[in-house]
Scaffold this motif. Structure first.
Motif, short mmCIF file in Angstrom:
data_model
loop_
_atom_site.label_atom_id
_atom_site.label_comp_id
_atom_site.label_asym_id
_atom_site.label_seq_id
_atom_site.Cartn_x
_atom_site.Cartn_y
_atom_site.Cartn_z
N HIS A 25 2.15 -33.74 -17.14
CA HIS A 25 2.13 -34.69 -16.35
C HIS A 25 2.30 -34.40 -14.87
O HIS A 25 1.69 -35.09 -13.94
CB HIS A 25 3.38 -35.53 -16.81
CG HIS A 25 3.15 -36.44 -17.99
ND1 HIS A 25 2.19 -37.66 -17.95
CD2 HIS A 25 3.19 -36.04 -19.20
CE1 HIS A 25 2.10 -37.93 -19.18
NE2 HIS A 25 2.69 -37.30 -20.05
N GLU A 26 3.05 -33.27 -14.56
CA GLU A 26 3.25 -33.00 -13.09
C GLU A 26 1.96 -32.44 -12.59
O GLU A 26 1.66 -32.85 -11.37
CB GLU A 26 4.15 -31.71 -13.21
CG GLU A 26 4.53 -31.00 -11.63
CD GLU A 26 5.26 -31.92 -10.96
OE1 GLU A 26 5.22 -31.81 -9.57
OE2 GLU A 26 5.71 -32.96 -11.42
N VAL A 27 1.20 -31.72 -13.41
CA VAL A 27 -0.26 -31.29 -12.96
C VAL A 27 -1.19 -32.43 -12.62
O VAL A 27 -1.76 -32.50 -11.69
CB VAL A 27 -0.86 -30.37 -13.98
CG1 VAL A 27 -2.23 -30.15 -13.82
CG2 VAL A 27 -0.01 -28.78 -14.15
N ARG A 28 -0.85 -33.43 -13.59
CA ARG A 28 -1.76 -34.63 -13.38
C ARG A 28 -1.26 -35.38 -12.01
O ARG A 28 -2.41 -35.85 -11.25
CB ARG A 28 -1.55 -35.68 -14.43
CG ARG A 28 -2.74 -36.73 -14.62
CD ARG A 28 -2.24 -37.81 -15.54
NE ARG A 28 -3.30 -39.03 -15.46
CZ ARG A 28 -3.61 -39.85 -14.58
NH1 ARG A 28 -2.82 -39.90 -13.61
NH2 ARG A 28 -4.35 -40.52 -14.96
N SER A 29 -0.08 -35.35 -11.78
CA SER A 29 0.45 -36.00 -10.27
C SER A 29 -0.33 -35.07 -9.04
O SER A 29 -0.60 -35.70 -8.26
CB SER A 29 1.97 -35.96 -10.49
OG SER A 29 2.22 -36.96 -11.36
N TRP A 30 -0.23 -34.00 -9.23
CA TRP A 30 -0.49 -32.97 -8.29
C TRP A 30 -2.08 -33.33 -7.84
O TRP A 30 -2.59 -33.56 -6.84
CB TRP A 30 -0.55 -31.32 -8.48
CG TRP A 30 0.85 -30.97 -8.58
CD1 TRP A 30 2.04 -31.58 -8.45
CD2 TRP A 30 0.94 -29.69 -8.85
NE1 TRP A 30 2.87 -30.80 -8.50
CE2 TRP A 30 2.44 -29.45 -8.99
CE3 TRP A 30 0.39 -28.44 -9.20
CZ2 TRP A 30 3.06 -28.35 -9.26
CZ3 TRP A 30 0.86 -27.51 -9.48
CH2 TRP A 30 2.32 -27.09 -9.50
#
Length: 183
Positions: free
Chosen positions: A170-175
């Motif tokens: 989810h963090e990667v998606r946000s980035w």
């Protein structure tokens, strides 16, 4: 199919969620072996696939198959994260000591561990990656000694466990979503 970086991540999340749910259902005995493990014919344009009854000799065979599906979904997620970050132009630099740089290196190292063996991923930590990093994102703040992991089987507990991996996707998606709005 030409997927955007966000599509890659979203599909990886769907696949991982599906595998986790299947594994959970099997572990809880919610899948009836006799109903599932029956003669099955799949009609295809070039011919048919036929699966016989009792391919899974015991319920434990279903458990192991669901665990393998989960491992493969983790691998697909790791590959998808790396590919999506590359496609979004978010470079990997093992010398970047920022929080994002450290997390970016972890994603690369996880992908690398799965790249050589989906069933038994192994840390392959060399060169500038052989270092201690600090993984900080969201509610997570974890030290990870990559150099000590070299040659060891990858287990999610090496960097916080399944919840951290889920949150990492989810963090990667946000980035990626954030990088697309600034371009």
């Amino acid at each position: 199919m030409n997927w955007s970086p966000i599509d890659r991540i979203d599909q990886a999340l769907l696949t991982l969620e599906f595998a986790i749910k299947v594994m959970n259902y099997v572990a809880l005995g919610k899948i009836n072996k006799e109903d599932f493990d029956c003669n099955t014919l799949i009609r295809l344009p070039g011919g048919n696939l036929s699966f016989g009854q009792s391919t899974f000799h015991t319920y434990d065979d279903l458990v192991h198959a669901s665990e393998n599906l989960y491992s493969q979904a983790l691998a697909a997620s790791a590959v998808a994260m790396e590919a999506a970050l590359q496609d979004a132009g978010i470079r990997n630099d093992p010398n970047d000591r920022s929080d994002r740089g450290q997390v970016r290196s972890l994603v690369y190292m996880i992908r690398s561990a799965f790249a050589h063996d989906l069933q038994v991923p192994t840390w392959d930590v060399r060169g500038p990656y052989a270092q201690q990093i600090r993984v900080r994102f969201g509610r997570h703040d974890l030290p990870v000694d990559l150099s000590a992991l070299d040659g060891q089987p990858l287990v999610l507990e090496n960097f916080g466990g399944p919840l951290v991996f889920w949150d990492l996707i989810h963090e990667v998606r946000s980035w990626i979503q954030g990088s697309n709005t600034t371009q």
